[in-house]
Design a protein around this motif. Sequence first.
Motif, PDB file in Angstrom:
ATOM      1  N   HIS A 208       0.856  -1.177   0.000  1.00 10.59           N
ATOM      2  CA  HIS A 208       0.000   0.000   0.000  1.00 10.59           C
ATOM      3  C   HIS A 208       0.899   1.235   0.000  1.00 10.59           C
ATOM      4  O   HIS A 208       2.026   1.191   0.513  1.00 10.59           O
TER       5      HIS A 208
ATOM      6  N   LYS B 224      -3.521   4.206 -10.908  1.00 12.50           N
ATOM      7  CA  LYS B 224      -4.810   3.763 -10.378  1.00 12.50           C
ATOM      8  C   LYS B 224      -5.138   2.359 -10.858  1.00 12.50           C
ATOM      9  O   LYS B 224      -5.573   1.496 -10.082  1.00 12.50           O
TER      10      LYS B 224
ATOM     11  N   ILE C 138      -4.160   0.200  -1.789  1.00 10.09           N
ATOM     12  CA  ILE C 138      -4.612   1.572  -1.597  1.00 10.09           C
ATOM     13  C   ILE C 138      -3.477   2.537  -1.934  1.00 10.09           C
ATOM     14  O   ILE C 138      -2.319   2.292  -1.576  1.00 10.09           O
TER      15      ILE C 138
ATOM     16  N   GLY D  75      -2.944   6.521  -1.108  1.00  8.74           N
ATOM     17  CA  GLY D  75      -3.457   7.720  -0.451  1.00  8.74           C
ATOM     18  C   GLY D  75      -2.527   8.890  -0.695  1.00  8.74           C
ATOM     19  O   GLY D  75      -1.351   8.714  -1.019  1.00  8.74           O
TER      20      GLY D  75
ATOM     21  N   PHE E 245      -6.151   6.222   6.355  1.00  6.60           N
ATOM     22  CA  PHE E 245      -5.355   5.407   5.439  1.00  6.60           C
ATOM     23  C   PHE E 245      -5.277   3.965   5.948  1.00  6.60           C
ATOM     24  O   PHE E 245      -5.432   3.012   5.187  1.00  6.60           O
TER      25      PHE E 245
ATOM     26  N   ALA F  74      -8.541   2.179   5.511  1.00  5.34           N
ATOM     27  CA  ALA F  74      -8.745   1.864   4.097  1.00  5.34           C
ATOM     28  C   ALA F  74      -7.900   0.666   3.676  1.00  5.34           C
ATOM     29  O   ALA F  74      -8.375  -0.232   2.963  1.00  5.34           O
TER      30      ALA F  74
ATOM     31  N   LYS G 184      -9.323  -2.861   2.406  1.00  6.14           N
ATOM     32  CA  LYS G 184      -8.931  -3.394   1.097  1.00  6.14           C
ATOM     33  C   LYS G 184      -8.396  -4.803   1.230  1.00  6.14           C
ATOM     34  O   LYS G 184      -8.722  -5.687   0.421  1.00  6.14           O
TER      35      LYS G 184
ATOM     36  N   LEU H 216     -14.854   1.041   2.441  1.00  4.26           N
ATOM     37  CA  LEU H 216     -14.157   1.900   1.491  1.00  4.26           C
ATOM     38  C   LEU H 216     -15.101   2.913   0.855  1.00  4.26           C
ATOM     39  O   LEU H 216     -14.746   4.079   0.658  1.00  4.26           O
TER      40      LEU H 216
ATOM     41  N   TYR I  70     -11.536  10.216   2.650  1.00  6.20           N
ATOM     42  CA  TYR I  70     -10.104  10.447   2.836  1.00  6.20           C
ATOM     43  C   TYR I  70      -9.489  10.749   1.469  1.00  6.20           C
ATOM     44  O   TYR I  70     -10.106  10.450   0.427  1.00  6.20           O
TER      45      TYR I  70
ATOM     46  N   ASP J  53      -7.821   9.873  -1.481  1.00  8.50           N
ATOM     47  CA  ASP J  53      -7.424   8.635  -2.143  1.00  8.50           C
ATOM     48  C   ASP J  53      -6.790   8.916  -3.503  1.00  8.50           C
ATOM     49  O   ASP J  53      -6.510  10.058  -3.856  1.00  8.50           O
ATOM     50  N   ILE J  54      -6.580   7.861  -4.288  1.00  8.52           N
ATOM     51  CA  ILE J  54      -5.944   8.001  -5.592  1.00  8.52           C
ATOM     52  C   ILE J  54      -6.752   8.922  -6.501  1.00  8.52           C
ATOM     53  O   ILE J  54      -6.189   9.707  -7.267  1.00  8.52           O
TER      54      ILE J  54
END
Length: 401
Positions: free
Chosen positions: A112, A130, A139, A141, A343, A346, A350, A358, A363, A365-366
């Motif tokens: 991650h 992504k 994930i 972040g 994070f 998440a 995941k 999720l 938060y 994220d990507i």
Amino acid sequence: MMLNGEKKIERPLRWAMVGGGRLSQVGYKHRTGALRDNTAFQLVAGAFDIDPARGKEFGINLGVASDRCYEDYETMFEEEAKREDGIEAVSIATPNGTHYDITKAALEAGLHVICEKPLFFTTEEGLEIKALAEEKGKIVGVTYGFSGNQMLLQMRAMIEKGDIGEIRMVELQYTHGFNATDEADKYSDAQKWRVDPKIAGPSFVLGDLSTHTYYMSQLILPNMKIKKLLCDRQSFISSRAPLEDNAYVLMHYENGAVGRLWTSSVNAGCMDGHRIRIVGSKASLEWWDSKPGELSYEIQGQPAQTLIRAMPYLDETCHADERLGALHVEGLSDAWANIYLKFAIAMDAKNRGDQETLDNLVYPDIDAGIEGIRWIEHCVRSADQGAVWVDFKYEQETQFI
């Protein structure tokens, strides 16, 4: 119910850093965020510095085992993969131009990722990463650290409930005066790369400062999309050209609202010019970074109100990130701790295939990272064409021009 340090995931994630060493401006922010809740992350390894010896000494001083203080990130990913207790997540606290390669290598190593902003140089790179993250089930972040201030969630909740009416104007500002001269450009390693296009990318303050504020506006106004924007940028210290140390961005939103953003590192004398004001048809909300626990609520025709962090009249989404309680001041380190905890949640979700968690977790994220890249691209395109209006494309991949 306020946070009190009890675990939110089964066990802390084994965590490492790339960069963030002794000379870093952001390394301690990452560590204070990640380690505030010792039930979220544990720092067990690192490639902390471009100077291996200095990085090893620094890591040992943080309590990391000497054999897990690595000379570079490639060696760390390779060696940690051989261990039963190897790292599971990594934070990237390095100059912008390195983010893409390190993030890609980390995902390919099954890790991650938490990365500094701006995430990459192009939207195309963001979409590629992504897809890789989705393929690997990991994930990514982005450390938009200010976004962990819980009064922003209060703004989001009040706007969603219609407390200020239809949104008409979005006023954003993130400025300071610490680069009003070129002194830091000459003597500070942390500043030198920020004004070097090969390392920083196609922008200075747009990427370094205002991507924070732009993401925060998205957090507050998740359903508002930009229709078109105009960016006018300047290099008041001429040696920084083509990178800007000051910029103005005008935005038209699809719902008819208008927005204005000012970002600058040459706002001489300014210590903290970070503010967000949302103006509706019935009332306005305003938040200042200098008073993060307060929110100004101004209803037309009524006395102005100041809402205070941790008080029972606030929305439950705001209370969910509360740490110290009323009367006790929270600040940026608490905001970083909030996003790092998310994070961790998440990443754990995941790993377990918990899509519901999720889907409901707010938060950076990507997608937030990609949107920041896309916004910078449009600003640069507008400015480089002579400060003209450009249509904002959400799906079309754009390249810096």
